[in-house]
Design a protein around this motif. Structure first.
Motif, PDB file in Angstrom:
ATOM      1  N   GLN A 154      33.993  12.686  40.505  1.00 12.19           N
ATOM      2  CA  GLN A 154      35.089  13.531  40.039  1.00 12.19           C
ATOM      3  C   GLN A 154      36.347  12.702  39.775  1.00 12.19           C
ATOM      4  OE1 GLN A 154      35.638  17.491  41.860  1.00 12.19           O
ATOM      5  NE2 GLN A 154      33.923  16.972  43.232  1.00 12.19           N
ATOM      6  N   TYR A 155      36.586  11.723  40.625  1.00 12.51           N
ATOM      7  CA  TYR A 155      37.780  10.893  40.454  1.00 12.51           C
ATOM      8  C   TYR A 155      37.745  10.120  39.134  1.00 12.51           C
ATOM      9  CZ  TYR A 155      41.738   7.999  41.888  1.00 12.51           C
ATOM     10  OH  TYR A 155      42.960   7.376  41.963  1.00 12.51           O
ATOM     11  N   ALA A 156      36.553   9.774  38.681  1.00 13.31           N
ATOM     12  CA  ALA A 156      36.425   9.035  37.430  1.00 13.31           C
ATOM     13  C   ALA A 156      36.886   9.848  36.221  1.00 13.31           C
ATOM     14  CB  ALA A 156      34.973   8.605  37.237  1.00 13.31           C
ATOM     15  N   THR A 157      36.938  11.179  36.362  1.00  8.05           N
ATOM     16  CA  THR A 157      37.341  12.022  35.229  1.00  8.05           C
ATOM     17  C   THR A 157      38.841  11.971  34.971  1.00  8.05           C
ATOM     18  OG1 THR A 157      37.746  14.043  36.531  1.00  8.05           O
ATOM     19  CG2 THR A 157      35.470  13.609  35.843  1.00  8.05           C
ATOM     20  N   MET A 158      39.614  11.429  35.909  1.00  4.56           N
ATOM     21  CA  MET A 158      41.067  11.514  35.810  1.00  4.56           C
ATOM     22  C   MET A 158      41.620  10.749  34.620  1.00  4.56           C
ATOM     23  SD  MET A 158      43.927  10.741  38.725  1.00  4.56           S
ATOM     24  CE  MET A 158      44.024   8.974  38.536  1.00  4.56           C
ATOM     25  N   HIS A 159      41.163   9.505  34.427  1.00  3.43           N
ATOM     26  CA  HIS A 159      41.721   8.637  33.380  1.00  3.43           C
ATOM     27  C   HIS A 159      40.694   7.537  33.108  1.00  3.43           C
ATOM     28  CE1 HIS A 159      44.373   5.568  31.551  1.00  3.43           C
ATOM     29  NE2 HIS A 159      45.157   6.584  31.215  1.00  3.43           N
TER      30      HIS A 159
END
Length: 332
Positions: A226-231
């Motif tokens: 999920q964190y990879a979706t940020m930027h």
């Protein structure tokens, strides 16, 4: 991690050993030889008592190459911070070992004052600390060394995996994207942007959006976390961390007879994933479940994610090959 043997009694030696448990010989890790060996007249890192470092140095009173990368640590009167710092340094030594194994260059702050690699390992006892990377400096909140604190955040943030070594691998991914991809002369920049997205998009806006809205629906189809979706920056760093997860675990499993022993430098990453990593990770997950533990590798690698990992793996392999050729030729 490799498997090591005592040259006196042939007992198994582990990376963190300071003494052979078979014969009692003092041992240390030689970075030049990339092995744990029995000490002769050698000296070990001056930080041996402070953080448990067992790396061999050229002369008494010197810091080893891993410890020397740390620019800031907790004060001597911060007992809790120093304990957590020792755990962080233990993870950092494993990181440095793997970077050396892969042939990834480590340019120190002394060599490049503006963008050289350095670590600020900070205690959040008195002031808040934000883990991150900026211009070669990796900042780590040492509270992440505390199991209870880290597990609480893992649950609150709905993360399947959160470790100190994972943090270090993620942040070093930002560093290598900076030096290998984002440089204007990099041949990788176009391919990375095509696959990961436009890294010039506002990071501040992406951060606010991520923590306000969370990951988009169906994120598993294109992102490893999920964190990879940020930027795009975070997507690359997450994938870089996973490439290091895979390389290190495959090497360790091969060294101890748990998987086919392969030379990752001669096998493209996509083949490493399909031929070795997927069956190995499935098996290790089942072993963990047999012990009532969470999956060792709790991630699903969708086709787009595999493409991203393969590209990062290609960058790592090409950089390592160029570095090894440079050493053979006697160039930096």
């Amino acid at each position: 991690m490799r498997s090591f043997r005592c040259t006196v009694c042939s007992s198994t030696l582990y990376f963190e050993n300071s003494v052979c448990l078979g014969c009692g010989s003092p041992v240390g890790f030689s970075r030049a030889e990339r092995r744990v060996r029995v000490l002769g007249d050698d000296a070990v890192c001056v930080n041996a008592r402070l953080n448990g470092c067992t790396w061999i140095v050229e002369a008494p009173g010197e810091q080893c190459g891993s410890c020397a990368l740390t620019r800031t640590r907790p004060d001597d009167d911060n007992a809790v911070g120093l304990g957590r710092y020792a755990l962080a340094e233990q993870a950092k030594r494993r990181l440095v070992f793997e970077l050396d194994e892969l042939g990834l260059p480590i340019v120190t702050r002394e060599q490049d004052p503006d963008r050289g690699l350095a670590f600020d390992l900070l205690s959040s006892r008195d002031t808040p600390v934000t883990t991150g990377h900026a211009d070669g400096v990796v900042t780590i909140d040492l509270a992440e060394s505390d199991d209870a604190y880290r597990e609480r955040l893992r649950i609150e943030l709905d993360e399947p995996y959160r470790t100190m070594l994972g943090h270090l691998r993620h942040e070093i991914g930002h560093y290598y994207e900076m030096v290998l991809v984002l440089d204007e002369h990099s041949s990788w920049r176009g391919r990375v942007r095509d696959l990961f997205g436009d890294d010039t998009a506002s990071y501040a806006e992406a951060l606010d959006r991520h923590y306000a809205e969370g990951a988009p629906q169906g994120w598993q189809d294109a992102y490893v976390s999920q964190y990879a979706t940020m930027h795009p920056y975070e997507d690359f760093a997450e994938c870089f961390a996973h490439v290091l997860h895979v390389h290190d675990t495959v090497q360790t499993a091969g060294a101890f007879g748990l998987a086919v022993s392969v030379d990752a430098a001669t096998l493209d990453f996509a083949s490493l994933i399909s031929a070795v990593w997927l069956p190995l990770s499935y098996a290790l997950n089942q072993v963990n479940r047999s012990m009532g533990q969470q999956d060792l590798y709790p991630f699903v690698l969708a086709p787009t994610v595999l493409d991203k990992l393969a590209l990062v793996g290609e960058i790592v392999a090409a950089t390592g090959s160029a570095s090894r050729v440079g050493r053979l030729r006697g160039t930096p």
